[in-house]
Design a protein around this motif. Structure first.
Motif, mmCIF file in Angstrom:
data_model
loop_
_atom_site.group_PDB
_atom_site.id
_atom_site.type_symbol
_atom_site.label_atom_id
_atom_site.label_comp_id
_atom_site.label_asym_id
_atom_site.label_seq_id
_atom_site.Cartn_x
_atom_site.Cartn_y
_atom_site.Cartn_z
ATOM 1 N N ASN A 1 0.913 -1.360 0.086
ATOM 2 C CA ASN A 1 -0.026 -0.049 -0.046
ATOM 3 C C ASN A 1 0.803 1.270 0.039
ATOM 4 O O ASN A 1 2.152 1.159 0.222
ATOM 5 C CB ASN A 1 -0.958 -0.042 1.185
ATOM 6 N N MET A 2 0.201 2.385 -0.145
ATOM 7 C CA MET A 2 1.094 3.420 -0.353
ATOM 8 C C MET A 2 1.101 4.412 1.080
ATOM 9 O O MET A 2 1.427 5.526 1.229
ATOM 10 C CB MET A 2 0.155 4.425 -1.288
ATOM 11 N N TYR B 1 -9.241 13.390 0.475
ATOM 12 C CA TYR B 1 -9.423 12.245 -0.166
ATOM 13 C C TYR B 1 -9.158 11.069 0.931
ATOM 14 O O TYR B 1 -8.318 11.200 1.867
ATOM 15 C CB TYR B 1 -8.243 11.828 -1.300
ATOM 16 N N LYS C 1 -17.500 16.227 -4.864
ATOM 17 C CA LYS C 1 -16.384 16.419 -4.140
ATOM 18 C C LYS C 1 -16.839 16.120 -2.478
ATOM 19 O O LYS C 1 -17.820 16.282 -2.143
ATOM 20 C CB LYS C 1 -15.804 17.839 -4.073
#
Lengths: 162, 162
Positions: B1-2, B24, B114
């Motif tokens: 994962n990041m 996000y 958004k």
DNA sequence: TAGACGTAGA
DNA sequence: TCTACGTCTA
């Protein structure tokens, strides 16, 4: 969106070179190489209302059956219902007619769910056809060929196509 | 994962304060506030094999019907088939029994697709029940209450629960 | 292998 | 509103 470069452009993206790799689609989006986070085809509409593909991502796995062979790429069309040329598929057809270059990024499956995306350079759509699949499914198949480098086509000429 | 911070922890995440906002889910994941990119409930398993929720994201929209009222939150359970307490729902139940704090982040719908996620702080699960919905659908409903600040419960005590 | 309170774009 | 060659966890 989270993009820094927000401009859809035909041809090379400044700062991005063939061989550049990315771990996530989101990274490709940020740098303007390929904006769509999920879709495999990016495209724009010209002032004349013509659609042109800007970029495709050719990933391994599932049943895309994308085939890289030498300077050729057999790319499977997009969408569930590929009975009519719509969206990305139509854009690729238009790019073919206009001989408009398309950025190609290859998605490698690294296993354990990881993927690596490597930019392959500019390709041109040479032809396309329809493939019949099991359960009466139809998919479009596009044949692309890597654009010859140093062909004397400047980015200015490319932009004039629009 | 990041993720940079890859540790599932109960309680406050160092460096993250109530009111911190994120554009996000991926950002929340990077800082270790909420790892799951899609699921609304993060949880861990203790050495004793007990599940404990670490974090939930309470978003607006769809039919989640999450309700923030004062220091209370009515949180809709997770999953398509909520006939048995599984995964995140079970973790929330266990957190209740253990009086284990759960990070709460509120997802605001800003319109035009958004979203803004704002960290609300630590909550405790007080109770839960089953709600009957149309088409015979059942969902779990969890009632959480904001944890009183300065309650003297140290992070060391929290870790001892595990 | 499937499921999950995501995102952007058409 | 829906789709789309994602990404992670269980």
């Amino acid at each position: 969106n989270m993009c820094v470069n927000t401009e859809y452009i035909i041809g090379e993206v400044p700062g991005i070179r063939v061989g550049d790799s990315f771990d996530y689609k989101a990274e490709m989006s940020v740098v303007g190489l390929h904006f769509a986070l999920m879709s495999g085809v990016d495209y724009l509409k010209t002032r004349r209302g013509r659609m042109l593909a800007t970029s495709i991502v050719a990933s391994e796995g599932t049943d895309y059956n994308n085939v890289f062979m030498g300077d050729q790429l057999l790319y499977c069309g997009i969408g569930k219902d590929q009975t009519s040329l719509e969206k990305g598929n139509r854009a690729l057809m238009c790019s073919m007619k206009q001989n408009s270059p398309v950025r190609v990024t290859r998605g490698y499956d690294l296993g354990n769910g990881k993927t690596s995306f490597v930019y392959q350079g500019l390709y041109v759509v040479e032809t396309y056809w329809v493939e019949e699949r099991a359960a009466g499914k139809r998919v479009f198949r596009f044949k692309l060929r890597r654009k010859v480098l140093g062909g004397g086509e400047s980015s200015r000429e490319a932009s004039l196509q629009i």
